[in-house]
Design a protein around this motif. Structure first.
Motif, short mmCIF file in Angstrom:
data_model
loop_
_atom_site.label_atom_id
_atom_site.label_comp_id
_atom_site.label_asym_id
_atom_site.label_seq_id
_atom_site.Cartn_x
_atom_site.Cartn_y
_atom_site.Cartn_z
N PRO A 39 38.68 38.71 52.74
CA PRO A 39 37.96 39.87 52.21
C PRO A 39 38.75 41.16 52.45
O PRO A 39 39.54 41.25 53.39
CB PRO A 39 36.67 39.88 53.01
N ALA A 40 38.52 42.14 51.57
CA ALA A 40 39.17 43.43 51.74
C ALA A 40 38.60 44.15 52.95
O ALA A 40 37.43 43.99 53.29
CB ALA A 40 38.98 44.28 50.49
N GLU A 41 39.43 44.95 53.62
CA GLU A 41 38.96 45.70 54.80
C GLU A 41 38.03 46.83 54.41
O GLU A 41 37.04 47.10 55.09
CB GLU A 41 40.16 46.24 55.58
N SER A 42 38.33 47.49 53.29
CA SER A 42 37.49 48.63 52.87
C SER A 42 36.45 48.17 51.86
O SER A 42 36.71 47.31 51.01
CB SER A 42 38.35 49.74 52.26
N GLN A 43 35.26 48.75 51.97
CA GLN A 43 34.17 48.36 51.09
C GLN A 43 34.26 49.08 49.76
O GLN A 43 34.58 50.27 49.70
CB GLN A 43 32.83 48.67 51.75
N GLN A 44 33.99 48.36 48.67
CA GLN A 44 33.99 48.95 47.35
C GLN A 44 32.55 49.05 46.84
O GLN A 44 31.76 48.12 47.01
CB GLN A 44 34.82 48.12 46.37
N SER A 45 32.23 50.18 46.22
CA SER A 45 30.90 50.36 45.65
C SER A 45 30.89 49.98 44.18
O SER A 45 31.81 50.32 43.43
CB SER A 45 30.45 51.82 45.80
N LEU A 46 29.85 49.27 43.76
CA LEU A 46 29.67 48.87 42.38
C LEU A 46 28.37 49.46 41.85
O LEU A 46 27.36 49.51 42.56
CB LEU A 46 29.60 47.34 42.26
N HIS A 47 28.39 49.90 40.61
CA HIS A 47 27.21 50.53 40.01
C HIS A 47 26.88 49.80 38.72
O HIS A 47 27.60 49.92 37.72
CB HIS A 47 27.49 52.01 39.74
N ILE A 94 32.50 38.94 49.98
CA ILE A 94 33.14 40.02 49.23
C ILE A 94 32.62 41.34 49.76
O ILE A 94 31.41 41.57 49.81
CB ILE A 94 32.85 39.89 47.72
N ASN A 95 33.52 42.21 50.18
CA ASN A 95 33.14 43.47 50.81
C ASN A 95 32.81 44.52 49.74
O ASN A 95 33.61 45.41 49.45
CB ASN A 95 34.27 43.95 51.72
N ALA A 96 31.64 44.36 49.13
CA ALA A 96 31.22 45.28 48.06
C ALA A 96 29.73 45.54 48.19
O ALA A 96 28.97 44.69 48.65
CB ALA A 96 31.53 44.68 46.69
N LEU A 97 29.33 46.73 47.77
CA LEU A 97 27.94 47.16 47.88
C LEU A 97 27.49 47.73 46.54
O LEU A 97 28.16 48.60 45.97
CB LEU A 97 27.80 48.22 48.97
N LEU A 98 26.36 47.25 46.02
CA LEU A 98 25.80 47.85 44.82
C LEU A 98 25.15 49.17 45.18
O LEU A 98 24.36 49.26 46.13
CB LEU A 98 24.77 46.90 44.19
N ALA A 99 25.49 50.21 44.43
CA ALA A 99 25.05 51.56 44.76
C ALA A 99 24.78 52.33 43.48
O ALA A 99 24.91 51.81 42.36
CB ALA A 99 26.12 52.25 45.60
N VAL A 176 29.15 37.07 39.59
CA VAL A 176 29.90 37.50 40.78
C VAL A 176 31.31 36.90 40.78
O VAL A 176 32.28 37.57 41.15
CB VAL A 176 29.13 37.11 42.07
N ALA A 177 31.45 35.65 40.34
CA ALA A 177 32.77 35.03 40.26
C ALA A 177 33.68 35.83 39.33
O ALA A 177 34.88 36.02 39.61
CB ALA A 177 32.66 33.59 39.79
N LYS A 178 33.12 36.33 38.24
CA LYS A 178 33.94 37.09 37.30
C LYS A 178 34.23 38.51 37.80
O LYS A 178 35.32 39.05 37.56
CB LYS A 178 33.27 37.09 35.92
N LEU A 179 33.28 39.11 38.51
CA LEU A 179 33.59 40.38 39.18
C LEU A 179 34.73 40.17 40.16
O LEU A 179 35.65 41.00 40.27
CB LEU A 179 32.35 40.91 39.90
N ASN A 180 34.69 39.06 40.89
CA ASN A 180 35.75 38.76 41.84
C ASN A 180 37.09 38.58 41.14
O ASN A 180 38.11 39.12 41.60
CB ASN A 180 35.40 37.48 42.62
N ASN A 181 37.11 37.84 40.03
CA ASN A 181 38.36 37.62 39.30
C ASN A 181 39.01 38.93 38.88
O ASN A 181 40.23 39.09 38.94
CB ASN A 181 38.10 36.77 38.04
#
Length: 318
Positions: A39-47, A94-99, A176-181
């Motif tokens: 996983p990435a160290e920094s979190q990514q925000s998804l909207h 996956i280091n991501a947060l819906l925001a 989610v698999a496609k967001l990851n890709n």
């Protein structure tokens, strides 16, 4: 339409709807039990942004009235997708947060459409999603199409798990698999992929095995490719469809010729439709051109299967 045909159509529709409820309580999707590595160290925000046209906001529709309920409350599709996408992101490591701000993802379509020919044929659903990941270089299209069917024997309760619960569960996982890709580029480990392959080979339960085949496509690991190619020849319909779908989700560009072959030679519509879906997933210029040619060949179609094929193509081209 003459009176006899009108009466016949009315009788068919009455037979289709006999004993069918108008609403179904669905279960919540279960997050995956296999996580991605690194996983990435920094979190990514998804909207997630609701970009659906007003006329296409009905979530569940078709030949039968089939409103979907969560604990007896009508499902709001974008909120449903957002809630379960967050749970799946966490399950996949996956280091991501819906925001309410961040990487914009426009949801253009998210529907469950049903069909049934008569009281003796399967109740089928098509679960479909189309979205654009907005980037500086322009939108990147991701889409999904899942077909499931079940003939109710004793009651319509029998169709809830295979035609609503399972497809919606897979839809969240594939999304989610496609967001990851596209955004995170994480993958299952080789060992996890091999474990899935072994489990599929040793399974005698199509209902469990086809979901494991989908997981191979979600793996983002090229080790899954040979197994998926082999399984496109399976005699079991849903294992075969999951394998065809997985080639696209895996973005296996080398599989384009196999997917073209399936579209050209398959005996049944759902194989052809899933091949179109996976060709769209590849996202290359050659794949897109193939869909455009196929779309032109389907123009002015009036039979339902050709119209359905166009609907799959539109997930990628509209």
């Amino acid at each position: 339409m003459n009176i006899n045909k009108t009466l016949l159509l009315a009788a068919v529709l009455l037979g289709i709807q006999a004993c069918a409820p108008s609403a179904y309580n669905i279960d919540k999707p279960e997050p995956s039990t296999i996580s991605y590595a690194n996983p990435a160290e920094s979190q990514q925000s998804l909207h997630l942004i609701d970009n659906r046209p007003e006329l296409e906001k009905t979530f569940s529709y078709g030949v039968l009235k089939a409103e979907l309920l969560d604990n007896k409350t009508p499902v709001e599709p974008i909120a449903f997708l957002e809630q379960h996408t967050q749970a799946e992101l966490e399950a996949r490591n996956i280091n991501a947060l819906l925001a309410t701000q961040g990487q914009s993802i426009n949801i253009n379509k998210f529907v469950v459409r049903n069909h049934r020919t008569n009281a003796y044929t399967p109740f089928i659903t098509f679960t479909m999603l189309s979205a654009d990941i907005m980037s500086e270089t322009g939108p990147e299209r991701i889409a999904l199409f899942i077909k499931r069917g079940k003939t109710p024997v004793w009651s319509f309760d029998e169709i809830i798990e295979p035609t609503f619960n399972q497809p919606l569960d897979l839809a969240v996982k594939e999304f989610v698999a496609k967001l990851n890709n596209h955004l995170f580029h994480q993958a299952m480990t080789d060992q996890e992929v091999q474990n899935l392959i072994n489990r599929i080979k040793n399974s005698d339960d199509e209902n469990t095995a086809y979901q494991d085949v989908y997981q191979l496509g979600f793996s983002n690991n090229p080790l899954a490719l040979d197994a998926l190619l082999e399984l496109t020849n399976s005699d079991e319909e849903y294992i075969r469809l999951a394998a065809i779908s997985g080639l696209g989700t895996l973005k296996a560009e080398s599989s384009l010729e196999r997917l073209k072959e399936i579209y050209a030679t398959a005996d049944i519509w759902q194989d052809k439709a899933m091949a179109l879906k996976s060709i769209g997933d590849l996202g290359t210029d050659e794949a897109r051109n193939f869909l455009m040619v196929a779309s032109n060949e389907l123009q002015n179609a009036d039979d339902k299967e050709r119209l359905w094929s166009q609907e799959v193509i539109d997930l990628y081209l509209k």
